[in-house]
Design a protein around this motif. Structure first.
Motif, PDB file in Angstrom:
ATOM      1  N   PRO A   1     -15.969  34.189 -15.006  1.00  0.00           N
ATOM      2  CA  PRO A   1     -15.215  32.992 -15.949  1.00  0.00           C
ATOM      3  C   PRO A   1     -15.961  31.967 -14.612  1.00  0.00           C
ATOM      4  O   PRO A   1     -16.220  31.616 -13.757  1.00  0.00           O
ATOM      5  CB  PRO A   1     -14.436  32.923 -15.632  1.00  0.00           C
ATOM      6  CG  PRO A   1     -13.483  34.187 -14.866  1.00  0.00           C
ATOM      7  CD  PRO A   1     -14.496  35.117 -14.524  1.00  0.00           C
TER       8      PRO A   1
ATOM      9  N   LYS B   1      -6.410  28.819 -18.000  1.00  0.00           N
ATOM     10  CA  LYS B   1      -6.209  30.077 -16.967  1.00  0.00           C
ATOM     11  C   LYS B   1      -5.928  31.608 -18.094  1.00  0.00           C
ATOM     12  O   LYS B   1      -6.464  32.780 -17.743  1.00  0.00           O
ATOM     13  CB  LYS B   1      -4.064  29.941 -16.247  1.00  0.00           C
ATOM     14  CG  LYS B   1      -4.465  28.713 -15.637  1.00  0.00           C
ATOM     15  CD  LYS B   1      -5.347  29.203 -14.336  1.00  0.00           C
ATOM     16  CE  LYS B   1      -4.939  28.483 -13.172  1.00  0.00           C
ATOM     17  NZ  LYS B   1      -6.341  28.452 -12.119  1.00  0.00           N
TER      18      LYS B   1
ATOM     19  N   ARG C   1     -12.027  38.219 -17.459  1.00  0.00           N
ATOM     20  CA  ARG C   1     -12.069  38.856 -16.217  1.00  0.00           C
ATOM     21  C   ARG C   1     -11.410  40.157 -17.123  1.00  0.00           C
ATOM     22  O   ARG C   1     -11.920  41.105 -16.947  1.00  0.00           O
ATOM     23  CB  ARG C   1     -10.559  38.451 -15.133  1.00  0.00           C
ATOM     24  CG  ARG C   1     -11.001  36.915 -14.018  1.00  0.00           C
ATOM     25  CD  ARG C   1     -10.311  36.874 -13.331  1.00  0.00           C
ATOM     26  NE  ARG C   1     -10.874  35.699 -12.486  1.00  0.00           N
ATOM     27  CZ  ARG C   1      -9.558  34.900 -12.276  1.00  0.00           C
ATOM     28  NH1 ARG C   1      -9.050  34.798 -12.958  1.00  0.00           N
ATOM     29  NH2 ARG C   1     -10.606  34.018 -12.186  1.00  0.00           N
TER      30      ARG C   1
ATOM     31  N   GLU D   1     -10.112  31.985 -18.719  1.00  0.00           N
ATOM     32  CA  GLU D   1      -9.922  33.301 -16.928  1.00  0.00           C
ATOM     33  C   GLU D   1      -9.507  34.907 -16.993  1.00  0.00           C
ATOM     34  O   GLU D   1     -10.956  35.526 -16.812  1.00  0.00           O
ATOM     35  CB  GLU D   1      -9.550  32.518 -15.931  1.00  0.00           C
ATOM     36  CG  GLU D   1      -9.799  31.049 -15.625  1.00  0.00           C
ATOM     37  CD  GLU D   1      -9.241  29.890 -14.678  1.00  0.00           C
ATOM     38  OE1 GLU D   1      -8.894  31.107 -13.523  1.00  0.00           O
ATOM     39  OE2 GLU D   1      -9.426  29.024 -14.031  1.00  0.00           O
TER      40      GLU D   1
ATOM     41  N   SER E   1     -11.236  24.825 -18.318  1.00  0.00           N
ATOM     42  CA  SER E   1     -10.697  25.253 -18.291  1.00  0.00           C
ATOM     43  C   SER E   1      -9.531  25.767 -18.475  1.00  0.00           C
ATOM     44  O   SER E   1      -8.624  24.730 -19.319  1.00  0.00           O
ATOM     45  CB  SER E   1     -10.730  23.693 -16.931  1.00  0.00           C
ATOM     46  OG  SER E   1      -9.232  24.085 -16.691  1.00  0.00           O
TER      47      SER E   1
END
Length: 337
Positions: A189, A176, A183, A179, A174
């Motif tokens: 993700p 950001k 991307r 992620e 977890s």
């Protein structure tokens, strides 16, 4: 885990913090929970710390190590620490962003460290100490940074260039930053607990993942991943943390002895992390189940260029001044790729 279970552990934790005089010769118990196998760098370092803590305190402290998510899973352990149900953890650095200390997400940035020398300038220097201090308002004392290693991509299809990950479901912690990393590669993700990854790879719930070699080998992910490319694009490390109230309630001499044990354990942890990743890479190759590829200079540069925009996008989240301080230590400049 239900909160009632955590509160039961809290009572147990509170009992272990009763003044020594009331417990006569009973040792102070430190429950040290982690989510990886005993034979990983973190697993070995936790056992080393437990041994040295007992020796240096002459038995006043007993560190009970709970490996492989036997006490708490990685989604539960931070809450358990803050409640006092467990006294010590060594979570991966990606865990601190969701806790609200977003600055730790700098460690998730791709290619921010090219080698251990650059990394240790940060983790063992002023920047690292500043980061650990940011945990105290959360009821946590940061004691040290421990290495695991540099992450590489694995999948069931060959990975030569960034485009090879397009459309792939890739497991991440977890984060950001992670992620955005996936991307940027066109991948999808998938946030998932570490203990669930093998089965997810086996059943095709996810197509691939990123790991230091020691994690990939000890969790037997090579059995369910046909290709591994040594991109070494990211760093996976840990912060050893302790419940603040418990730590500050320890006798001063005991706390000092534990700090010494932690310093020794950190040297050991970082040494064994490098050795184990090198050894485990050879073990993965010997299985014959995973094809291991070393990127050419051109292929590595292609990954660096594809991932450089992640730094720019995450700058406002992590903090421009902090990133500039890290770049100054490492010499990395994402704008010049």
């Amino acid at each position: 885990m239900k909160i009632s279970t955590l509160l039961f552990g809290l009572v147990a934790g509170a009992l272990s913090a009763v003044p020594l005089a009331a417990l006569a010769q009973q040792p102070i118990v430190i429950k040290f929970s982690h989510v990886v196998a005993l034979n990983t760098p973190k697993g070995q370092a936790a056992e080393f710390f437990a041994k040295r803590a007992a020796e240096l305190t002459k038995g006043k402290v007993k560190v009970e190590v709970y490996a492989n998510s036997t006490l708490y899973k990685d989604k539960e352990e931070m809450e358990a620490l803050q409640l006092g149900a467990v006294q010590m953890l060594a979570p991966s650095l990606a865990k601190f962003g969701p806790l609200g200390v977003k600055e730790f997400e700098l460690f998730d940035l791709p290619y921010i460290f090219d080698n251990y020398t650059e990394l240790h300038k940060v983790t063992q220097g002023a920047v690292g100490q500043t980061l650990l201090k940011k945990l105290e308002p959360k009821g946590i004392v940061g004691l040290a940074f421990w290495d695991n290693g540099f992450k590489s991509f694995s999948a069931n299809t060959a990975i030569k260039m960034p485009a090879d990950l397009k459309g792939k479901k890739m497991r991440i912690q977890s984060s950001k930053v992670l992620e955005e990393q996936m991307r940027s590669l066109g991948a999808l993700p998938q946030v998932m607990a570490f203990s669930e990854v093998y089965q997810a790879l086996q059943t095709g719930v996810v197509d691939g993942t990123e790991n230091p070699i020691s994690n990939l080998y000890t969790q037997k992910m090579y059995e369910v991943q046909k290709y591994l490319t040594l991109t070494e694009h990211g760093y996976l490390g840990y912060a050893v943390i302790v419940n603040k109230k418990f730590w500050e309630g320890l006798p001063g001499d005991v706390r000092g002895q534990l700090e010494t044990a932690m310093k020794e354990a950190t040297v050991y942890a970082n040494k064994v992390a490098k050795e184990d990743n090198d050894k485990d890479l050879e073990s993965v190759k010997k299985t014959g189940k995973t094809q291991v590829t070393v990127p050419t200079a051109e292929e590595r540069l292609a990954f660096k260029k594809a991932l450089a925009p992640v730094h720019v996008k995450m700058e406002s989240r992590i903090g421009k001044d902090l990133l500039q301080a890290v770049y100054k230590e490492t010499g990395f400049d994402p704008t010049k790729l």
